[in-house]
Structures are given as structure tokens and as C-alpha cells.
Design a protein around this motif. Structure first.
Motif, PDB file in Angstrom:
ATOM      1  N   CYS A  40      29.771  27.753  29.734  1.00  0.00           N
ATOM      2  CA  CYS A  40      31.042  28.060  30.390  1.00  0.00           C
ATOM      3  C   CYS A  40      31.350  29.541  30.211  1.00  0.00           C
ATOM      4  O   CYS A  40      31.283  30.055  29.091  1.00  0.00           O
ATOM      5  N   CYS A  95      34.996  29.786  27.913  1.00  0.00           N
ATOM      6  CA  CYS A  95      35.080  29.465  26.489  1.00  0.00           C
ATOM      7  C   CYS A  95      33.750  29.651  25.753  1.00  0.00           C
ATOM      8  O   CYS A  95      33.709  29.566  24.530  1.00  0.00           O
ATOM      9  N   CYS A 122      32.947  23.097  33.160  1.00  0.00           N
ATOM     10  CA  CYS A 122      33.488  22.873  31.822  1.00  0.00           C
ATOM     11  C   CYS A 122      34.800  22.118  31.969  1.00  0.00           C
ATOM     12  O   CYS A 122      35.750  22.615  32.576  1.00  0.00           O
ATOM     13  N   CYS A 133      37.959  24.064  30.865  1.00  0.00           N
ATOM     14  CA  CYS A 133      38.417  25.296  31.533  1.00  0.00           C
ATOM     15  C   CYS A 133      38.477  25.201  33.062  1.00  0.00           C
ATOM     16  O   CYS A 133      39.361  25.793  33.684  1.00  0.00           O
TER      17      CYS A 133
HETATM   18 ZN    ZN Z   1      35.066  26.239  28.965  1.00  0.00          ZN
END
Ligand code: ZN
Ligand code: ZN
Length: 312
Positions: free
Chosen positions: A36, A39, A49, A52
């Protein structure tokens, strides 16, 4: 369920207190899905993800109707993969609108210029991508409530791939943006020359091909309309029913006489429809010229079209 808390922290800028809890998606994270960019953890599904990405899809758009916005955002928060995201699609992103197959009431073919969501690349390095593609617009009504009810029904059926919702800016009519035959489209069937999606059957796109069947007239409008209706519903090239001029049938010989009908043998000069090829070579439409067929007289009245029931 036990609620695990690791600790508490505070954002030094906003002074807001924050609880530190376990990552609820950790069991779904895998290196095969790539990392991701927000993050830095492994994604929960290819290029997606769950912590997110859903939030990001809810930003930067509006349908100008709060109920629809909230409804779509709720679905977006639950989306478990990039290709599963349902979005608000501005009507001006849909071009080349064509009412192509009237057997599916309220279905309009269009090109979505922003494009369908696709995951590209090999595992571990896959990325989110968009490909300009044909989509089917299912015309709905004008009321928000009815739109959302219809959406929920279609969504639960899981037959079509739903890309999103749009609204005709001239008429105010809402439409679902879908791939109507998504479950039938397969790469082995070849690509439809018209909508450029995979065909639904070998060399046959059920949206684009039925209206293109070459129409011979029977000389009777009712029979023509009836045959047209069958054709528009044809699920494959071999299933097309057509008007066959009597002079295309040769060597007609009576072979059986029953209580209600007479059966003849004959040679059909144009021949039956077949599909030639295989999954690796691809397929072509073909007619088996001068093939043997049987002719059977139809029972039922010849004046009120009762005999057409035998065909349907
Ligand atoms: Zn993420
Ligand atoms: Zn097509």
C-alpha cells in the motif's frame, strides 16, 4: 468478542487522543497483493488496502443528492477489492450512447471514457488501472428511493457487474452502469467487433449480434415481427431462428404422415448455422451448405398465428 487495545496516544498538532488497536485486516495482507502506498503494509487484495483505499474512493465526487452520496459511500467503505468499487459516474463520462438491442427493455450501450477498473501486472507488482470500455446502461426511474431499491435488488442478484450509477443530465433519469452479460463473457469466445468486450458465446455477443442478423421477409408483418423477437433473444449464433424462403429447400420428399402433421425430408441450400474452431484457435461463424433437414407442417390455425406457439 474481546476488544483488544494496545494503548493510547495523542496527535501533537490536533491534540486529539487516539486508541492504538490491532490491525483488523492483518490476516488478509499478503506480499502477492503488493504494498500500500499510503501505509506501507502489504495490501489485503491485489493493489487494494482495506484500511486506506475505501476512504480514498469516497472523496472528491458528488451526485448532488445526499441520499445517493451516502448510499454509494457506504458501499465504497465495504468494498473488498479495487474492481468491486461502485462509483458515481458523471453522465458526461458516458459517450456514444446507442439503443442497440430492444429485447432488453431500457438497455443502452455506451462507452465509458474514464474506463472500467482493472488490476494490471503480475502478482506482487499489480497496480490499479482503468481501461476505456463499453458498458450497458440500465434505464431506471426518476425517484431516488426507487433507484436505490432497484440497485439493492440487482446488487443482491450478483448477475451483472455493477460499475456505478449515473443520471441523464437532460432528462433527470437515473441509470445503472453495468456489464449486463459479465458472467457469460469469456476470452475463449473471442472479442465482439462492435463493443470490443469478450463475446458471451463463441463469436457471438448477445448485446450486439442479435440485431445484426440478416432479415429476410416472409411477406407477413406478424411473422416477421415474431421471428425478429426470437432473433433478438438468441443466445448463440447456432440458436438463431430465421425465415427460410421455400425455394432454398430442395429435394422435398414426404417421409411420414401422422395424425396432425406431415414430415418431409429436404436439402437446405443455405445450410444450418454452426461455429467452427476451438478454444485455442478461436471460432468463426459458418454455414453448413446443402445440409439435410426435416420439414414438419405446423398444426393450429394458419390464420391466427397459433402455429407460432410451436416454434417459440
Ligand atoms: Zn494502507
Ligand atoms: Zn458486443
Amino acid at each position: 468478542m474481546q476488544y483488544v487495545v494496545y494503548g493510547i496516544t495523542q496527535n501533537p498538532e490536533t491534540k486529539q487522543y487516539i486508541v492504538v488497536i490491532p490491525d483488523e485486516f492483518s490476516s488478509r495482507r499478503s506480499g502477492l497483493n503488493g504494498k500500500c502506498i499510503s501505509c506501507g503494509q502489504y495490501n489485503t487484495s491485489p493493489a487494494w488496502c482495506q484500511s486506506c483505499d475505501p476512504w480514498r474512493t469516497t472523496q472528491g465526487w458528488t451526485s448532488k443528492n445526499e441520499n445517493i452520496d451516502n448510499f454509494i459511500k457506504e458501499l465504497q467503505f465495504k468494498a473488498t477489492g479495487y474492481e468491486k468499487v461502485i462509483e458515481w459516474i458523471p453522465f458526461n463520462n458516458l459517450i456514444n450512447l446507442q439503443e442497440i438491442n430492444k429485447s432488453e427493455p431500457g438497455l443502452v450501450l455506451a462507452t465509458w471514457d474514464k474506463g472500467v477498473r482493472e488490476i494490471k501486472g503480475e502478482s506482487g507488482k499489480c497496480i490499479q488501472s482503468r481501461t476505456m470500455s463499453s458498458v450497458d446502461l440500465m434505464e431506471l426511474n426518476y425517484s431516488t428511493l426507487e433507484l436505490l431499491e432497484k440497485f439493492i435488488t440487482v446488487h443482491m442478484q450478483k448477475v451483472y457487474r455493477i460499475h456505478g450509477i449515473t443520471q441523464n443530465t437532460e432528462t433527470g433519469q437515473y441509470m445503472l452502469v453495468i456489464d449486463f452479460y459479465n458472467d457469460k463473457r469469456k476470452s475463449v469466445n473471442g472479442i465482439c467487433g462492435h463493443c470490443k468486450r469478450y463475446n458471451t458465446n463463441p463469436v457471438w455477443c448477445q448485446i450486439c449480434d442479435p440485431p445484426k442478423v440478416d432479415q429476410k421477409t416472409s411477406g407477413d408483418k406478424n411473422i416477421d415481427n415474431c421471428i425478429r423477437e426470437f432473433q433478438l433473444k438468441a443466445t448463440s449464433f447456432e440458436n438463431v431462428v430465421e425465415w427460410i424462403p421455400y425455394n432454398r429447400l430442395d429435394n422435398i420428399k414426404e417421409i411420414n404422415r401422422g395424425g396432425f402433421s406431415i414430415v418431409y425430408s429436404s436439402t437446405w441450400l443455405d445450410g444450418k448455422r454452426t461455429v467452427k474452431g476451438d478454444d485455442s484457435l478461436g471460432y468463426v461463424q459458418h454455414r453448413k451448405k446443402s445440409c439435410e433437414v426435416a420439414l414438419k407442417t405446423l398444426s393450429g390455425s394458419q390464420t391466427n398465428y397459433e402455429f407460432l406457439n410451436e416454434v417459440s
